[in-house]
Write a protein that holds these residues in place. Structure first.
Motif: not given
Length: 353
Positions: A184, A189-190, A193, A288-289
């Protein structure tokens, strides 16, 4: 061999020092809070409770398990594991997500160290922190029981099993959090997710079960005949990847297969995190990724997950008048359209945090 090991440790010392300086306050806080959940609770039970020795005597005389009062079935260790898992998540967030946000990752990558060695230093620091906290507090716990009126029931096996199992649980959670952080591109996001994927397997199986039921397919026996072969892999998935289940297991329910599964998670998560960190595209920080393939997996997983969730809601809301299948299909299509629009917008964004 010994000279090479010393040289390797000497070369790693600056990296360990950097990781320590980045999280030194947190490193001191972990064993202290761990003591509050384990050692202090045992002291409270034996040092300040007058009635506990009598209860133990009565319990043993009545044939009950000694763990019910001496070790309380290990619920204090369970509380300690939950705290250490939360601490592992925060440490992984500091080591990867926060490092990307404040721009120190680019400086770190410019140093004369291979990225694989940097990742290893991060993991070893966390492993030493959680292993040290568990060892220290397990020793305190053992001393408290040995000095208590229940010293006759002191068992080395109990403390050894609890230490080893708890270490596997925490290292599995920590390695998994680092794995997610390596794929991430932001703190947000980390965080999202990591927790989403922890809960994902169990929720996914439940949603899939509802999807089958909406179309007249059942995962259980009805009237003595199977209308659908039970999804044994679903039960295995719940058992293998449910960190809450691993963490909350009490002493007498700990089995060797759980330890094996945790060891597999540690090895797989560490290897995957190392692979991703060595190939970290810094130009994608904030997304995001970090990787295109990761975006594809996230995109289709998100669409399927949201569509099934919307279908389940539609089966409840619309299905009351139109039938379960119609309600599910309407909700599924609506969820599919909305999820495609949402994930497309999220993947284009760059997050400040």
């Amino acid at each position: 061999m010994r000279i090479k090991a010393n040289a390797w440790l000497h070369s790693m010392r600056p990296l360990f020092g950097r990781e320590y300086a980045q999280a030194w306050l947190f490193i001191f806080a972990v064993p202290i809070v761990h003591f509050l959940t384990l050692g202090l609770q045992r002291m409270n039970r034996w040092s300040w409770s007058v009635d506990t020795p009598r209860m133990v005597k009565v319990s043993v005389q009545n044939g009950h398990s000694v763990y019910s009062y001496i070790y309380n079935y290990g619920i204090h260790e369970v509380a300690g594991r939950f705290w250490l898992l939360l601490a592992a998540f925060v440490l992984a967030l500091v080591q990867l997500g926060v490092e990307r946000r404040n721009g120190s990752q680019e400086l770190l990558f410019s140093l004369p160290y291979a990225r694989g060695r940097i990742f290893l230093a991060k993991w070893l620091l966390g492993a030493a922190l959680f292993g040290g906290s568990l060892l220290l507090n397990t020793l305190i716990d053992a001393i408290v029981v040995a000095a208590s009126p229940a010293s006759h029931y002191w068992r080395l096996e109990y403390f050894s099993v609890q230490f080893g199992y708890s270490l596997l649980v925490v290292l599995a959670g920590y390695s998994f959090a680092l794995l997610i952080g390596a794929f991430t591109g932001s703190v947000a996001s980390q965080t999202i997710l990591t927790w989403a994927l922890v809960a994902f397997p169990s929720i996914f199986i439940e949603l899939f079960d509802f999807s089958l039921q909406a179309h007249g397919i059942f995962m259980s026996r009805q009237g003595g005949s199977e209308t659908y072969s039970p999804l044994m892999w679903g039960d295995l998935l719940r058992a293998w990847f449910n960190f809450f289940s691993y963490t909350s297991v009490r002493y007498e329910a700990i089995i060797w297969s759980q330890a094996q599964s945790l060891l597999v998670i540690i090895i797989a998560s560490f290897a995957g995190g190392l692979f991703a960190y060595k190939r970290n595209p810094t130009e994608n920080n904030g997304k995001l990724m970090l990787f295109k393939r990761g975006e594809s997996v996230l995109r289709w997983g998100f669409i399927l997950y949201v569509s099934m969730l919307a279908g389940t809601l539609g089966m409840t809301w619309v299905g009351l008048s139109a039938g379960d299948r119609v309600g599910y299909d309407i909700g599924f299509v609506v969820g599919c359209v909305l999820s495609i629009w949402i994930i497309r917008a999220l993947l284009r964004m760059r997050f400040k945090y």
